[in-house]
Motif scaffolding. Sequence first.
Motif, PDB file in Angstrom:
ATOM      1  N   ALA A  62       2.885  -8.068 -10.534  1.00 34.66           N
ATOM      2  CA  ALA A  62       2.725  -6.737 -10.295  1.00 34.66           C
ATOM      3  C   ALA A  62       3.085  -5.588  -9.475  1.00 34.66           C
ATOM      4  CB  ALA A  62       0.904  -6.970  -9.764  1.00 34.66           C
ATOM      5  N   PHE A  63       3.774  -5.739  -8.079  1.00 37.58           N
ATOM      6  CA  PHE A  63       3.814  -4.904  -6.797  1.00 37.58           C
ATOM      7  C   PHE A  63       5.492  -4.329  -8.086  1.00 37.58           C
ATOM      8  CE2 PHE A  63       7.357  -4.109  -3.469  1.00 37.58           C
ATOM      9  CZ  PHE A  63       6.677  -2.910  -3.391  1.00 37.58           C
ATOM     10  N   PHE A  64       6.286  -4.741  -8.433  1.00 35.98           N
ATOM     11  CA  PHE A  64       7.798  -4.258  -9.691  1.00 35.98           C
ATOM     12  C   PHE A  64       7.116  -3.527 -10.460  1.00 35.98           C
ATOM     13  CE2 PHE A  64       9.118  -8.945  -9.048  1.00 35.98           C
ATOM     14  CZ  PHE A  64       9.915  -9.631  -7.419  1.00 35.98           C
ATOM     15  N   GLU A  65       6.237  -4.040 -11.301  1.00 37.12           N
ATOM     16  CA  GLU A  65       5.499  -2.224 -12.026  1.00 37.12           C
ATOM     17  C   GLU A  65       5.127  -0.734 -10.941  1.00 37.12           C
ATOM     18  OE1 GLU A  65       5.002  -1.748 -14.638  1.00 37.12           O
ATOM     19  OE2 GLU A  65       4.962  -4.374 -16.208  1.00 37.12           O
ATOM     20  N   ASN A  66       4.537  -1.113  -9.310  1.00 37.46           N
ATOM     21  CA  ASN A  66       4.067  -0.641  -9.234  1.00 37.46           C
ATOM     22  C   ASN A  66       5.819   0.650  -8.430  1.00 37.46           C
ATOM     23  OD1 ASN A  66       1.067  -0.390  -9.146  1.00 37.46           O
ATOM     24  ND2 ASN A  66       1.763  -1.275  -7.149  1.00 37.46           N
ATOM     25  N   LEU A  67       6.453  -0.726  -8.269  1.00 42.40           N
ATOM     26  CA  LEU A  67       8.033  -0.054  -7.690  1.00 42.40           C
ATOM     27  C   LEU A  67       8.942   0.610  -8.673  1.00 42.40           C
ATOM     28  CD1 LEU A  67      10.069  -2.688  -6.000  1.00 42.40           C
ATOM     29  CD2 LEU A  67       9.082  -0.696  -4.931  1.00 42.40           C
ATOM     30  N   ARG A  68       8.653   0.624  -9.841  1.00 43.36           N
ATOM     31  CA  ARG A  68       9.386   1.107 -11.229  1.00 43.36           C
ATOM     32  C   ARG A  68       8.117   2.673 -11.249  1.00 43.36           C
ATOM     33  NH1 ARG A  68       8.227  -0.884 -16.943  1.00 43.36           N
ATOM     34  NH2 ARG A  68       6.377   0.073 -17.211  1.00 43.36           N
ATOM     35  N   ARG A  69       7.610   2.705 -11.034  1.00 43.53           N
ATOM     36  CA  ARG A  69       7.523   3.880 -10.357  1.00 43.53           C
ATOM     37  C   ARG A  69       7.688   5.282  -9.448  1.00 43.53           C
ATOM     38  NH1 ARG A  69       3.497   6.620  -6.973  1.00 43.53           N
ATOM     39  NH2 ARG A  69       3.064   4.930  -6.070  1.00 43.53           N
ATOM     40  N   VAL A  70       7.927   4.238  -8.626  1.00 47.06           N
ATOM     41  CA  VAL A  70       8.922   5.444  -7.102  1.00 47.06           C
ATOM     42  C   VAL A  70      10.300   4.729  -7.292  1.00 47.06           C
ATOM     43  CG1 VAL A  70       6.666   4.439  -6.198  1.00 47.06           C
ATOM     44  CG2 VAL A  70       9.270   3.238  -5.147  1.00 47.06           C
ATOM     45  N   MET A  71      10.573   4.931  -8.416  1.00 51.94           N
ATOM     46  CA  MET A  71      12.221   5.331  -8.677  1.00 51.94           C
ATOM     47  C   MET A  71      12.555   5.926  -9.985  1.00 51.94           C
ATOM     48  SD  MET A  71      12.703   0.796  -8.805  1.00 51.94           S
ATOM     49  CE  MET A  71      14.475   0.831  -9.376  1.00 51.94           C
ATOM     50  N   ASN A  72      13.403   6.932  -8.868  1.00 48.43           N
ATOM     51  CA  ASN A  72      14.304   7.127  -9.830  1.00 48.43           C
ATOM     52  C   ASN A  72      15.205   6.815 -10.754  1.00 48.43           C
ATOM     53  OD1 ASN A  72      13.612  10.103  -8.101  1.00 48.43           O
ATOM     54  ND2 ASN A  72      15.097   9.902  -6.716  1.00 48.43           N
TER      55      ASN A  72
ATOM     56  N   ALA B 266       0.605  -0.985   0.097  1.00 47.79           N
ATOM     57  CA  ALA B 266       0.306  -0.228  -0.016  1.00 47.79           C
ATOM     58  C   ALA B 266       0.898   0.837   0.484  1.00 47.79           C
ATOM     59  CB  ALA B 266      -1.209  -0.191   1.448  1.00 47.79           C
ATOM     60  N   TYR B 267       2.255   0.921   0.836  1.00 45.78           N
ATOM     61  CA  TYR B 267       3.206   2.426   0.519  1.00 45.78           C
ATOM     62  C   TYR B 267       3.336   3.059  -0.517  1.00 45.78           C
ATOM     63  CZ  TYR B 267       6.638   5.611   1.670  1.00 45.78           C
ATOM     64  OH  TYR B 267       7.589   6.853   1.223  1.00 45.78           O
ATOM     65  N   VAL B 268       3.862   1.596  -2.005  1.00 45.66           N
ATOM     66  CA  VAL B 268       4.821   2.108  -2.432  1.00 45.66           C
ATOM     67  C   VAL B 268       3.158   2.633  -3.436  1.00 45.66           C
ATOM     68  CG1 VAL B 268       5.119   1.162  -4.498  1.00 45.66           C
ATOM     69  CG2 VAL B 268       6.123   0.340  -2.206  1.00 45.66           C
ATOM     70  N   ARG B 269       2.121   2.090  -3.389  1.00 44.73           N
ATOM     71  CA  ARG B 269       1.062   2.195  -4.330  1.00 44.73           C
ATOM     72  C   ARG B 269       0.421   3.623  -4.048  1.00 44.73           C
ATOM     73  NH1 ARG B 269      -3.780  -0.026  -2.443  1.00 44.73           N
ATOM     74  NH2 ARG B 269      -3.967   1.139  -1.033  1.00 44.73           N
ATOM     75  N   ASP B 270       1.135   3.808  -3.086  1.00 40.82           N
ATOM     76  CA  ASP B 270       0.161   5.518  -2.560  1.00 40.82           C
ATOM     77  C   ASP B 270       1.209   6.444  -2.389  1.00 40.82           C
ATOM     78  OD1 ASP B 270      -2.707   4.156  -2.487  1.00 40.82           O
ATOM     79  OD2 ASP B 270      -1.970   3.540  -0.384  1.00 40.82           O
ATOM     80  N   THR B 271       2.184   6.612  -2.162  1.00 45.53           N
ATOM     81  CA  THR B 271       3.490   7.101  -1.932  1.00 45.53           C
ATOM     82  C   THR B 271       3.699   8.100  -3.378  1.00 45.53           C
ATOM     83  OG1 THR B 271       5.324   7.339  -1.542  1.00 45.53           O
ATOM     84  CG2 THR B 271       5.311   6.380  -2.835  1.00 45.53           C
ATOM     85  N   SER B 272       3.718   9.149  -2.832  1.00 45.10           N
ATOM     86  CA  SER B 272       4.175  10.578  -3.888  1.00 45.10           C
ATOM     87  C   SER B 272       5.819  10.541  -4.160  1.00 45.10           C
ATOM     88  CB  SER B 272       3.986  11.835  -4.124  1.00 45.10           C
ATOM     89  OG  SER B 272       4.216  11.974  -2.809  1.00 45.10           O
ATOM     90  N   ASP B 273       6.339   9.924  -3.179  1.00 48.48           N
ATOM     91  CA  ASP B 273       8.242   9.874  -2.702  1.00 48.48           C
ATOM     92  C   ASP B 273       8.836   9.319  -4.172  1.00 48.48           C
ATOM     93  OD1 ASP B 273       7.524  11.223  -0.662  1.00 48.48           O
ATOM     94  OD2 ASP B 273       7.661   9.373   0.570  1.00 48.48           O
ATOM     95  N   ARG B 274       9.849   9.182  -3.868  1.00 51.67           N
ATOM     96  CA  ARG B 274      10.666   8.629  -4.932  1.00 51.67           C
ATOM     97  C   ARG B 274      12.099   8.883  -4.726  1.00 51.67           C
ATOM     98  NH1 ARG B 274       6.677   8.669  -6.822  1.00 51.67           N
ATOM     99  NH2 ARG B 274       5.085   9.573  -9.256  1.00 51.67           N
ATOM    100  N   PHE B 275      12.356   6.893  -5.190  1.00 56.41           N
ATOM    101  CA  PHE B 275      13.819   7.038  -4.559  1.00 56.41           C
ATOM    102  C   PHE B 275      15.127   6.846  -5.661  1.00 56.41           C
ATOM    103  CE2 PHE B 275      10.210   6.074  -2.215  1.00 56.41           C
ATOM    104  CZ  PHE B 275      11.152   6.393  -0.329  1.00 56.41           C
ATOM    105  N   ASP B 276      16.298   6.596  -4.616  1.00 61.20           N
ATOM    106  CA  ASP B 276      17.236   6.062  -5.651  1.00 61.20           C
ATOM    107  C   ASP B 276      17.535   4.626  -5.567  1.00 61.20           C
ATOM    108  OD1 ASP B 276      18.197   8.938  -6.254  1.00 61.20           O
ATOM    109  OD2 ASP B 276      18.771   9.215  -4.339  1.00 61.20           O
ATOM    110  N   LEU B 277      17.151   4.121  -4.717  1.00 60.30           N
ATOM    111  CA  LEU B 277      17.932   2.520  -3.937  1.00 60.30           C
ATOM    112  C   LEU B 277      16.091   2.452  -3.261  1.00 60.30           C
ATOM    113  CD1 LEU B 277      19.944   0.290  -4.683  1.00 60.30           C
ATOM    114  CD2 LEU B 277      20.485   1.278  -2.262  1.00 60.30           C
ATOM    115  N   VAL B 278      15.891   0.903  -3.767  1.00 59.26           N
ATOM    116  CA  VAL B 278      14.503   0.341  -3.096  1.00 59.26           C
ATOM    117  C   VAL B 278      15.927  -1.470  -2.400  1.00 59.26           C
ATOM    118  CG1 VAL B 278      12.297  -0.930  -2.585  1.00 59.26           C
ATOM    119  CG2 VAL B 278      12.812   1.351  -4.507  1.00 59.26           C
ATOM    120  N   LEU B 279      15.070  -1.192  -1.327  1.00 59.60           N
ATOM    121  CA  LEU B 279      16.231  -2.645  -0.234  1.00 59.60           C
ATOM    122  C   LEU B 279      14.593  -3.334  -0.186  1.00 59.60           C
ATOM    123  CD1 LEU B 279      18.765  -1.804   1.214  1.00 59.60           C
ATOM    124  CD2 LEU B 279      18.630  -2.433  -1.066  1.00 59.60           C
ATOM    125  N   LEU B 280      14.049  -4.351  -1.153  1.00 58.53           N
ATOM    126  CA  LEU B 280      12.999  -5.662  -0.143  1.00 58.53           C
ATOM    127  C   LEU B 280      13.357  -6.490   0.291  1.00 58.53           C
ATOM    128  CD1 LEU B 280      11.042  -5.833  -3.338  1.00 58.53           C
ATOM    129  CD2 LEU B 280      10.305  -4.109  -2.025  1.00 58.53           C
TER     130      LEU B 280
END
Length: 421
Positions: A300-310, A270-284
């Motif tokens: 589907a989640f990887f698609e959402n991650l791509r949206r929040v990645m710089n 939900a955080y990734v889906r809703d946030t407007s923040d952008r990141f340089d590194l994402v660690l799962l």
Amino acid sequence: MQGLHLTADLYDCRCADGLMTDAKQLADLCRNHTLAAGLTLVDEKWYAFPPYDGQPGGVTGMLLLAESHLAVHTWPEKRAVTLDVYVCNFTTDNSGKAEALLREIVAAFEPGKSEIHHLERGGDRRPPDEIILEPLNAAGDAVYGFRSRERLLVKRSPHQTIEVLDTPAFGRALRIDGHFMTSEGEEYFYHEALVHPAAVAHGKPERVLIIGGGDGGAAEEVLKHSSVQQVVLAELDAEVVQVAKAHLGAIHRGVFDDPRLSLRIGDGFAYVRDTSDRFDLVLLDLTDPETPAGLLYTEAFFENLRRVMNPGAAVVLHVGTPVFEAEQVRTIVRGLRHVFPQVHCFGLYVPLYGAYWGFALASDRLNPTAVPRAVVEKRAAALPALSYYNADVHYGLFALPNFYRALVQEPVQPEAKRAVG
């Protein structure tokens, strides 16, 4: 309760049939050997079961002793017997008497095979170490384990069961839902591999998102990079963070007090889906795919991650062991390849996980193996002293064994056949 507990499972017994089916004969045998061993009979009860389905019935009996008890159960149709002798050693050591009693009764049944166990119970001595076993795959046909001196904590949170064990091998270890997560003595294998190859390859990560990672180990490694200005730690279970703060200081090293760390308790999806923040590194930094974290391993989640990645950002996650979970590894990596142009698998042996463990780094354009060696050496040297990662390890992690390479290699699509007119 201080005493000795003896058990025996007897197979292929060659004794006369009456000893397996006649309650009086069996009772006489047990009573005589009990008294001969010097133990004190208080009462007894015996029951012979009727025949069933053409097979003779067995006998169950017990002698109540001043020192404790003797119990016997026979299965004549299987020529099998179970015995149980327990004696109290509070005022007098009755161990020798118990051993003699069990020995004589076992001999009377003449087993072809026997399995005997000795268990010291109670007293002021330290209880024996517990052996904790964990399966390496879903089938459970491969297991590994460690000794635990003590369970320092066992609690059920709203999401999962959390344990902290004191192990001789690695000190305090965190377990969630029966799976080892991290430990004081070897956490650097996992955490340094999760963080530094991507952070060093990127060169200047400023904003980092960690999903999971409530033990704080990954965040502590991330903040060794001087470029990092903010770490968002999105952890589903607040209880994991509280347990880490109370018991796992050698892993997080006070990172929860660092002002650059922002803790968000809640669903990472939900955080990734809703946030407007952008990141340089994402660690799962997640539990395994069969746990509540399962959705975070999907395409589907990887698609959402791509949206929040710089641009140029990377996501890193563990994918399981390619040795014992090949199909899981293949599926997760395939999902990453459908979303990210750059997917680089790597691996290392993680002691607490008992196997060679797989990871993946995915990005729109970052290739960790294409960074010049001099650059990797310079960036790695700027980090505080590490226990696992260095410039040589950086490239070695991505040097895959042939079986792993074949497992995650994208199949070559055949060229479309030309129409023949």
